[in-house]
Design a protein around this motif. Structure first.
Motif, PDB file in Angstrom:
ATOM      1  N   PHE A  40      22.489 -41.398 -24.376  1.00  0.00           N
ATOM      2  CA  PHE A  40      22.659 -41.533 -25.828  1.00  0.00           C
ATOM      3  C   PHE A  40      21.839 -40.495 -26.591  1.00  0.00           C
ATOM      4  N   ALA A  41      20.672 -40.153 -26.095  1.00  0.00           N
ATOM      5  CA  ALA A  41      19.829 -39.170 -26.782  1.00  0.00           C
ATOM      6  C   ALA A  41      20.544 -37.828 -26.946  1.00  0.00           C
ATOM      7  N   GLY A  93      23.699 -33.549 -38.130  1.00  0.00           N
ATOM      8  CA  GLY A  93      24.140 -34.174 -36.884  1.00  0.00           C
ATOM      9  C   GLY A  93      24.805 -33.182 -35.949  1.00  0.00           C
ATOM     10  N   THR A 134      23.109 -38.274 -30.043  1.00  0.00           N
ATOM     11  CA  THR A 134      22.637 -38.935 -31.265  1.00  0.00           C
ATOM     12  C   THR A 134      23.087 -38.194 -32.519  1.00  0.00           C
ATOM     13  N   TYR A 167      26.698 -38.753 -33.008  1.00  0.00           N
ATOM     14  CA  TYR A 167      26.917 -40.153 -33.374  1.00  0.00           C
ATOM     15  C   TYR A 167      26.628 -40.385 -34.857  1.00  0.00           C
ATOM     16  N   ILE A 168      25.510 -39.873 -35.349  1.00  0.00           N
ATOM     17  CA  ILE A 168      25.135 -40.067 -36.758  1.00  0.00           C
ATOM     18  C   ILE A 168      26.155 -39.403 -37.681  1.00  0.00           C
ATOM     19  N   TYR A 175      23.546 -31.852 -32.226  1.00  0.00           N
ATOM     20  CA  TYR A 175      24.412 -31.985 -31.060  1.00  0.00           C
ATOM     21  C   TYR A 175      24.779 -30.628 -30.442  1.00  0.00           C
ATOM     22  N   THR A 204      31.682 -45.765 -33.058  1.00  0.00           N
ATOM     23  CA  THR A 204      31.446 -45.814 -34.507  1.00  0.00           C
ATOM     24  C   THR A 204      32.528 -46.611 -35.225  1.00  0.00           C
TER      25      THR A 204
END
Length: 110
Positions: free
Chosen positions: A61-62, A103, A65, A68-69, A107, A14
């Motif tokens: 990555f899923a 987010g 996510t 990450y967001i 997660y 990021t």
């Protein structure tokens, strides 16, 4: 993979994305052609590092996510403030708190 390693990986991706984007915005407004070219090159390298790091990630990555967001929102706000001298408005902070909460929910909810 332990949570701290995942978080640090996501944080680095990021940072590359947010700073690369900010540098490209600086390049667009640069007053001199040589400055513009230099900023574009730097921004391109940072965005390439972002894309490469995500595609070489040692984690699906899923699964990250949401993290990450949430991290991306926070890093973008810090980058905007530090590099572009733009403080987030109240609506951005309120909406951002919902982004971060969502987010983290995505997660952490197992």
């Amino acid at each position: 993979m332990n949570c701290m390693k995942v978080f640090l990986f996501v944080l680095m991706a990021t940072i590359f994305e947010a700073v690369g984007d900010a540098v490209i915005r600086i390049a667009i407004a640069a007053p001199r052609p040589h400055m513009r070219i230099g900023f574009y090159l730097l921004g391109t390298v940072l965005l390439a590092l972002y894309g490469t790091s995500l595609n070489l990630a040692p984690v699906e990555f899923a699964t990250v996510t949401g993290l990450y967001i949430a991290t991306l929102f926070v890093v973008f706000q810090i980058t905007n403030y530090v590099l572009l001298h733009t403080a987030p408005t109240l609506p951005v902070m309120v909406g951002g708190s919902l982004i971060v909460a969502g987010g983290l929910t995505v997660y952490l909810w197992k």
